[in-house]
Design a protein around this motif. Structure first.
Motif, PDB file in Angstrom:
ATOM      1  N   THR A 272       0.863  -1.182   0.000  1.00  0.00           N
ATOM      2  CA  THR A 272       0.000   0.000   0.000  1.00  0.00           C
ATOM      3  C   THR A 272       0.903   1.236   0.000  1.00  0.00           C
ATOM      4  O   THR A 272       2.084   1.154   0.360  1.00  0.00           O
ATOM      5  N   GLU A 273       0.323   2.349  -0.369  1.00  0.00           N
ATOM      6  CA  GLU A 273       1.099   3.591  -0.406  1.00  0.00           C
ATOM      7  C   GLU A 273       1.485   4.061   0.986  1.00  0.00           C
ATOM      8  O   GLU A 273       2.316   4.936   1.129  1.00  0.00           O
TER       9      GLU A 273
ATOM     10  N   GLU B  62       2.949   2.322   3.348  1.00  0.00           N
ATOM     11  CA  GLU B  62       3.933   1.463   4.033  1.00  0.00           C
ATOM     12  C   GLU B  62       5.158   2.242   4.495  1.00  0.00           C
ATOM     13  O   GLU B  62       5.604   3.181   3.848  1.00  0.00           O
TER      14      GLU B  62
ATOM     15  N   MET C  44       8.630  -1.874   2.302  1.00  0.00           N
ATOM     16  CA  MET C  44       8.597  -1.455   0.903  1.00  0.00           C
ATOM     17  C   MET C  44       9.911  -1.838   0.209  1.00  0.00           C
ATOM     18  O   MET C  44       9.913  -2.563  -0.791  1.00  0.00           O
TER      19      MET C  44
ATOM     20  N   TYR D  24       0.635  -0.802  -5.754  1.00  0.00           N
ATOM     21  CA  TYR D  24       0.317  -0.194  -4.459  1.00  0.00           C
ATOM     22  C   TYR D  24      -1.180   0.098  -4.359  1.00  0.00           C
ATOM     23  O   TYR D  24      -1.751   0.697  -5.278  1.00  0.00           O
TER      24      TYR D  24
END
Ligand code: PMP
Length: 404
Positions: free
Chosen positions: A115-116, A118, A123, A139
């Motif tokens: 996901t954006e 993180e 990541m 993402y």
């Protein structure tokens, strides 16, 4: 929470005369006497290396180490102690899964779903795995102002059957608690393996791996009133049993020949070399301590403080508070127009309020939200409304100073 003053007395740092307002719990927590004393006692009187000696001290030390594993099993309600692997922390746990599970299961053309929101530690290991294998990373986007995950997008992306969905339980910047149970169910329906980054949730809200239904979960003891240098990777035992080791050496082997080696079953297979034995005793004491405070009360207290701070900060001129507008987890990230976050943190420090400033190891998200640098106050059960007021007063003063 009724007993805040009593709990504060358990922490040497908070028990002194007029201590600084420690509002950097998202980075790491203070340590209670019970943890410090347990480690001192163990190191001084009960210590030896584990799993090797036939002598009594080594057997006792091994019992302490394995007792900590059982304590962690109970804390997270894992089905078996063999599902609990000790790592150095969340970062190492994610790297372990990305190397050992990822190396075996992710191939060119596969997708890794993140996901954006993180943290870099959930990541960069996946980016490196993608670079090694030729996989692609996608993402799940965040909503406007980081108010949550776009769950419709998550549904669509999971239906594309990525190999793994690795996502955070509580965002360390947006104060969002993700619906981990629903997301794991959705992932399971699509045959997708799941990893949950519980670094921010593990000592703030109850975390039950069987109820959540995840395949992996990672956390760090130092954010849970425990010591640095130890953390937990929970892995569903059937999955761990299929995974190859990622580091090699003593302790993780069954039999070694000049020509090769046979590895032990999990969790030993993933714990090469001498582990963090003294720290495991500290982790045990920390989990006892957190449980004695009570996770339900911790959750209610620390998010109420964050909501209180968010509301007051929002009322100041030029302040932008990130994340949801109502209920939030235990932290508040904010930016002030015309004042750099480092100046805010210096200003707070001068007034003996400890906060975080910078990108909070979530550079891509903070850039997307147009705030490459921001300030963050993060609360725990030992913080008080008075400490939150000290933060807000310091920020108000900083605004008057820099934006007269
Ligand atoms: N994930 C999140 C959400 C975090 O907040 C942190 C710590 N800031 C980490 C991962 C990394 O934890 P550690 O540095 O203990 O490995």
């Amino acid at each position: 929470m009724a007993d805040v003053e009593r709990w504060r007395r358990e922490f040497p740092f908070l028990d002194g005369d007029n201590p600084a307002a420690y509002l950097d719990n998202g980075a790491s927590t203070q340590k209670p006497r019970a943890v410090i004393e347990r480690m001192r006692q163990f190191a001084g009187h009960e210590y030896a290396n584990v799993h090797r000696g036939i002598h009594e001290l080594s057997e006792r030390s091994t019992a302490v180490y394995e007792g900590s594993r059982e304590r962690a099993r109970k804390f997270f309600n894992a089905a078996t102690a063999e599902s609990i692997v000790f790592t150095r922390g969340t970062t190492e746990a994610v790297n372990l899964v990305a190397f050992a599970w990822g190396g075996q299961n992710v191939k060119s053309g596969d997708t890794i779903l993140l996901t954006e929101m993180e943290h870099h530690s959930n990541m960069v290991p996946w980016q490196q795995l993608a670079a090694r294998t030729g996989a692609t990373i996608k993402y799940v986007p965040v909503l406007e102002n980081g108010a949550g995950l776009d769950l419709d997008a998550a549904r669509t992306l999971l239906a594309e059957r990525p190999r793994i969905f690795a996502f955070t339980h509580i965002s360390n910047t947006m104060a969002v608690e993700n619906p981990v149970k629903d997301l794991c169910l959705l992932a399971r329906e699509n045959g997708v393996t799941t990893l949950i980054d519980a670094a921010q949730s593990a000592a703030h809200i109850p975390v039950d791996v069987q109820e959540i239904g995840c395949d992996f979960l990672a956390c760090s003891a130092h954010k849970m009133c425990g010591p640095t240098g130890i953390g937990v990777l929970y892995g569903r035992h059937e999955i761990l049993a299929q995974m190859p080791p990622w580091q090699f050496g003593g302790e993780m082997v069954d039999r070694v020949e000049f020509t090769g080696a046979k590895f032990r079953p999990p969790p030993a297979r993933f714990e090469a070399g001498t582990p963090a034995i003294i720290e495991s005793a500290g982790l045990h004491a920390a989990l006892d301590f957190v449980d004695s405070v009570g996770l339900e009360s911790i959750a209610a207290h620390s998010s109420a403080l964050a909501e209180y701070a968010a509301e007051k900060l929002r009322a100041l001129p030029g302040v932008r508070v990130f994340g949801p507008s109502g209920e939030r987890a235990h932290l508040v990230t904010f930016a002030v127009e015309g004042v750099h976050a480092h100046d805010l943190a210096f200003f707070c420090n001068d007034r003996r309020v400890a906060i975080r400033a910078g990108h909070h190891c979530a550079q891509p998200l903070m850039r997307k939200l147009g705030a490459p640098a921001s300030a963050r106050a993060s609360f725990h059960f030992y913080n008080t409304p008075a400490e939150s007021d000290r933060l807000v007063d310091a920020i108000a003063e900083a605004i008057r100073f820099f934006n007269p």
